[in-house]
Design an enzyme around this catalytic site. Structure first.
Site, mmCIF file in Angstrom:
data_model
loop_
_atom_site.group_PDB
_atom_site.id
_atom_site.type_symbol
_atom_site.label_atom_id
_atom_site.label_comp_id
_atom_site.label_asym_id
_atom_site.label_seq_id
_atom_site.Cartn_x
_atom_site.Cartn_y
_atom_site.Cartn_z
ATOM 1 N N CYS A 18 -6.728 4.900 -2.212
ATOM 2 C CA CYS A 18 -6.830 3.468 -1.879
ATOM 3 C C CYS A 18 -8.030 2.770 -2.507
ATOM 4 O O CYS A 18 -7.884 1.862 -3.321
ATOM 5 C CB CYS A 18 -6.879 3.300 -0.364
ATOM 6 S SG CYS A 18 -5.353 3.791 0.476
ATOM 7 N N ASP A 35 -1.241 -0.131 -4.849
ATOM 8 C CA ASP A 35 -2.447 0.615 -5.199
ATOM 9 C C ASP A 35 -2.169 2.053 -5.634
ATOM 10 O O ASP A 35 -2.964 2.639 -6.373
ATOM 11 C CB ASP A 35 -3.462 0.586 -4.045
ATOM 12 C CG ASP A 35 -2.943 1.201 -2.758
ATOM 13 O OD1 ASP A 35 -1.721 1.451 -2.643
ATOM 14 O OD2 ASP A 35 -3.759 1.425 -1.844
ATOM 15 N N HIS A 36 -1.076 2.641 -5.192
ATOM 16 C CA HIS A 36 -0.666 3.996 -5.578
ATOM 17 C C HIS A 36 0.646 4.276 -4.868
ATOM 18 O O HIS A 36 1.159 3.412 -4.141
ATOM 19 C CB HIS A 36 -1.725 5.053 -5.199
ATOM 20 C CG HIS A 36 -2.155 4.967 -3.765
ATOM 21 N ND1 HIS A 36 -1.346 5.340 -2.717
ATOM 22 C CD2 HIS A 36 -3.299 4.499 -3.201
ATOM 23 C CE1 HIS A 36 -1.968 5.125 -1.584
ATOM 24 N NE2 HIS A 36 -3.150 4.597 -1.844
ATOM 25 N N HIS A 52 -10.123 -2.621 1.147
ATOM 26 C CA HIS A 52 -10.912 -1.407 1.355
ATOM 27 C C HIS A 52 -12.254 -1.456 0.623
ATOM 28 O O HIS A 52 -12.707 -0.458 0.068
ATOM 29 C CB HIS A 52 -10.125 -0.168 0.936
ATOM 30 C CG HIS A 52 -10.569 1.078 1.645
ATOM 31 N ND1 HIS A 52 -9.801 2.198 1.749
ATOM 32 C CD2 HIS A 52 -11.734 1.376 2.277
ATOM 33 C CE1 HIS A 52 -10.442 3.135 2.422
ATOM 34 N NE2 HIS A 52 -11.618 2.649 2.759
ATOM 35 N N ASP A 54 0.842 -1.197 0.000
ATOM 36 C CA ASP A 54 0.000 0.000 0.000
ATOM 37 C C ASP A 54 0.882 1.253 0.000
ATOM 38 O O ASP A 54 1.758 1.405 0.851
ATOM 39 C CB ASP A 54 -0.877 -0.029 1.260
ATOM 40 C CG ASP A 54 -2.009 0.975 1.221
ATOM 41 O OD1 ASP A 54 -1.940 1.940 0.449
ATOM 42 O OD2 ASP A 54 -2.979 0.793 1.976
ATOM 43 N N GLN A 55 0.629 2.136 -0.934
ATOM 44 C CA GLN A 55 1.285 3.447 -0.983
ATOM 45 C C GLN A 55 2.798 3.337 -1.226
ATOM 46 O O GLN A 55 3.582 4.096 -0.684
ATOM 47 C CB GLN A 55 0.986 4.223 0.312
ATOM 48 C CG GLN A 55 1.066 5.732 0.166
ATOM 49 C CD GLN A 55 0.282 6.490 1.236
ATOM 50 O OE1 GLN A 55 -0.914 6.343 1.327
ATOM 51 N NE2 GLN A 55 0.966 7.277 2.036
#
Length: 505
Positions: A52, A289-290, A102, A12-13
Site C-alpha cells: 500500500c 495501488d496493487h 496511507h 485498493d488491492q
C-alpha cells in the site's frame, strides 16, 4: 484555455487480471465497463511496489521507492517530495483527497489543499519491517483470519470508511459547482475496498448466488514456492496450515462482491458529475495501488511480483480528447504524475528527478515506452526484491534468492521460470547485468536497514508519555454549515440550492 477538471478514482488491492474489462470474468462491474468503452485502457499496467504505502508514495510522486525512502508501510514520506497535487496546485487547481493514501509522518497533505476524511491506516512508524530479525513474524500483520472468516456481513470498519469517502467526495462536487465553479479541481477518491477482510454486505454477496466462483488456477505446494513466496507464507501464518476449499471460494466470492461495491461507487461519482454539469469538462482516471493473489499459486494478499499482485487497472476517460483504445505496452502508476501534469496543460520541472514517463503518447495513439521498473523491500524480504518488465518478459532480481524470468506472452500465469532455459541464457545474463548496473544492492540494503532502525527507535520513544497523533484530523466549521443566524436565510437557501432558482419578482 480552461484546464480540465480531474477525477482520479482509486481502488485498493484490486487485481487487474480478474476484472471484466481485462478478461472473461464473472465479476459484475457495469459502470467501469461503460467508462472503459469510451476510455484508453492500459492492458499491462503495474504498481512499482506491491504494498500500500510504497506503491502510493511512488504513484503520487512519480519516483521509485528507493529514491524517496518508501520502503514499507511505515516509511516516512518526506514533505519536500513534489507530488502531482503540488504540481496541479501550482497550475491553479483546487486539489482535494477523499480517502486513503496511507501517508506516514507528520505531513498528511503532501500538496492537497484539502483532505476530506482521515485515513483508514495509521500515520506512525508502528508497522516498520525489521530486517534485523527476519525470522520474527510481526504480530500486527495479516493472518489468514480474513479468509477463514470470509462471508457476508452487515457492517465493517472498511464499509464505514468507504461510505464516508464517497459521501464526502460527492459533497465536494456539489460544493464545487455552488461555490468554486470557475476554478479547476483535481479530486482524488481513494476507497479501501476490495482490500481484505473478505466480507461484504448481503446484497453484494447475493449478486454471486449460483455463480460458479472460479478457484485458483495454479495452486503450488509450499515446497514448490520460490524462497520469497515461502517467507510470505510464514509472514501471514499460512505455513503448514492448508486452507479449506470452501473458505477459499467464500473469500473470492466476497472479493467479487467488493469489486461490485466499488463499481456502484464509481457509478455514484459519475452520476454526480452528470448532475452537476461537470461530466463534459472532467477527465476521469481509474487505477489502484496493487492487486491480490487470492489463492493463486497458493499465495494471498500482495507483496510479490506475480501478475495478480502487481498488475493494476488503469484507464483514462476523456472521450473528447482521446479515442477509445487499448494499450498493450507495459506502463506503471509511477507514470501518472507527468501524465496528469501534461493533461492539465503544465510541464514537469526538468531539473527535478522523475522516474515516471508521460503516457500522453499512448493516449494519443502515437505509442510510447514499454517498461516498468519495480522495487519491493517490505514484508517477506531479507533484502531488495527488484523487477524489470519489458516487452514479453518479466524479470525479478534478488541477491538473496534465485532470479525469476517469465515470458508473459506465452505463459501469462507464470508457470515456467525460464532462468534454467538454455534458450534464454543470453537474455537472462543481460537482465542480470542491467539490474546490477541499475541498483547498488548492498548500498540500498544498508539504506533500508538504517531507515528501519531509526524508525523503530523513534516509534518506541513516541509510545511513551503523551501521544501527539500524526493522523489527519479533518476540521469542520459547524458555524458555517446549514442554517445559522448570522447568515441571511433566503440568501443561504438560494446559494445552497443547485441549480439556483430564478430570483422572485
Amino acid at each position: 484555455m480552461k484546464r480540465p477538471n480531474i477525477l482520479f478514482i482509486m481502488a485498493d488491492q484490486m487485481a487487474a487480471p480478474l476484472l471484466p474489462i481485462y478478461a472473461d470474468s464473472p465479476i459484475k462491474m457495469p459502470h467501469l465497463a461503460k467508462l472503459a468503452e469510451q476510455a484508453v485502457v492500459f492492458d499491462s499496467a503495474y504498481c512499482n511496489s506491491p504494498l500500500c504505502a510504497p506503491s502510493r508514495f511512488t504513484l503520487v510522486s512519480g519516483q521509485l521507492p528507493s529514491r524517496i525512502g518508501a520502503y514499507d508501510n511505515a516509511a516516512d514520506f518526506p514533505a519536500d517530495v513534489p507530488t502531482y497535487a503540488h504540481y496541479l496546485r501550482r497550475l491553479g487547481y483546487h486539489t482535494a483527497l477523499s480517502g486513503k493514501m496511507h501517508f506516514c509522518g507528520p505531513d498528511q497533505l503532501h500538496g492537497y489543499e484539502q483532505r476530506l476524511t482521515s485515513d483508514i491506516y495509521p500515520a506512525d512508524y508502528g508497522w516498520a519491517v525489521n530486517w534485523d530479525a527476519p525470522d520474527e513474524r510481526p504480530s500486527w500483520y495479516h493472518n489468514m483470519a480474513s479468509v477463514l472468516q470470509a462471508g457476508p456481513c452487515v457492517r465493517t470498519n472498511q464499509l464505514d470508511f468507504d461510505e464516508e469517502v464517497v459521501f464526502k467526495a460527492r459533497q465536494y462536487l456539489y460544493d464545487h459547482v455552488r461555490e468554486h465553479a470557475d476554478r479547476p479541481f483535481c479530486l482524488t477518491v481513494s476507497m479501501t475496498h476490495p482490500h481484505d477482510p473478505y466480507t461484504i454486505p448481503r446484497h453484494y454477496w447475493d449478486l454471486y448466488e449460483g455463480v460458479d466462483i472460479p478457484m485458483p488456477l495454479n495452486p503450488l505446494e509450499q515446497d514448490q514456492q520460490d524462497p520469497h513466496a515461502q517467507r510470505l507464507l510464514k509472514v501471514y501464518d499460512l505455513w503448514d496450515k492448508p486452507l479449506p476449499a470452501d473458505k477459499i471460494r467464500d473469500a473470492r466470492r466476497a472479493y467479487f462482491g467488493a469489486c461490485s461495491y466499488i463499481d456502484d461507487n464509481i457509478g455514484k461519482l459519475v452520476q454526480t458529475l452528470e448532475e452537476c454539469g461537470l461530466a463534459d469538462d472532467t477527465l476521469i482516471v481509474f487505477s489502484g495501488d496493487h492487486g491480490d493473489m487470492l489463492g493463486e499459486r497458493g499465495l494471498w494478499y500482495k507483496m510479490h511480483w506475480f501478475e495478480m499482485s502487481a498488475r493494476v487497472p488503469l484507464l483514462v476517460h476523456a472521450p473528447k480528447r482521446f479515442q477509445a483504445s487499448r494499450v498493450a505496452a507495459s506502463v506503471s502508476t509511477c507514470d501518472l504524475l507527468p501524465t496528469l501534469v501534461e493533461l492539465a496543460g503544465g510541464e514537469v520541472q526538468s531539473n527535478l528527478h522523475l522516474d515516471g514517463r508521460s503516457l500522453l503518447g499512448h493516449l494519443q495513439g502515437q505509442g510510447g515506452h514499454d517498461e516498468v521498473i519495480g522495487e519491493y523491500m517490505a514484508e517477506g524480504t531479507v533484502g531488495p526484491l527488484l523487477m524489470i518488465r519489458r516487452g514479453a518478459y518479466k524479470f525479478v532480481y534478488s541477491e538473496d534468492d534465485p532470479c525469476l524470468l517469465y515470458d508473459l506472452s506465452r505463459d501469462p500465469h507464470e508457470r515456467e521460470n525460464l532462468t534454467d532455459s538454455p534458450d534464454h541464457q543470453t537474455l537472462l545474463q543481460a537482465l542480470v547485468d542491467e539490474a546490477r548496473q541499475r541498483w547498488d544492492v548492498p548500498a540500498l540494503r544498508q539504506q533500508v536497514l538504517a531507515s528501519q532502525r531509526r524508525r523503530r527507535l523513534v516509534a518506541q520513544a513516541l509510545a511513551i508519555g503523551t501521544l501527539t497523533s500524526w493522523d489527519h484530523q479533518p476540521l469542520v466549521d459547524a458555524s458555517q454549515q446549514y442554517m445559522r443566524n448570522h447568515i441571511d436565510l433566503d440568501d443561504l437557501e438560494r446559494k445552497a440550492r443547485y441549480p439556483q432558482p430564478a430570483p422572485l419578482d
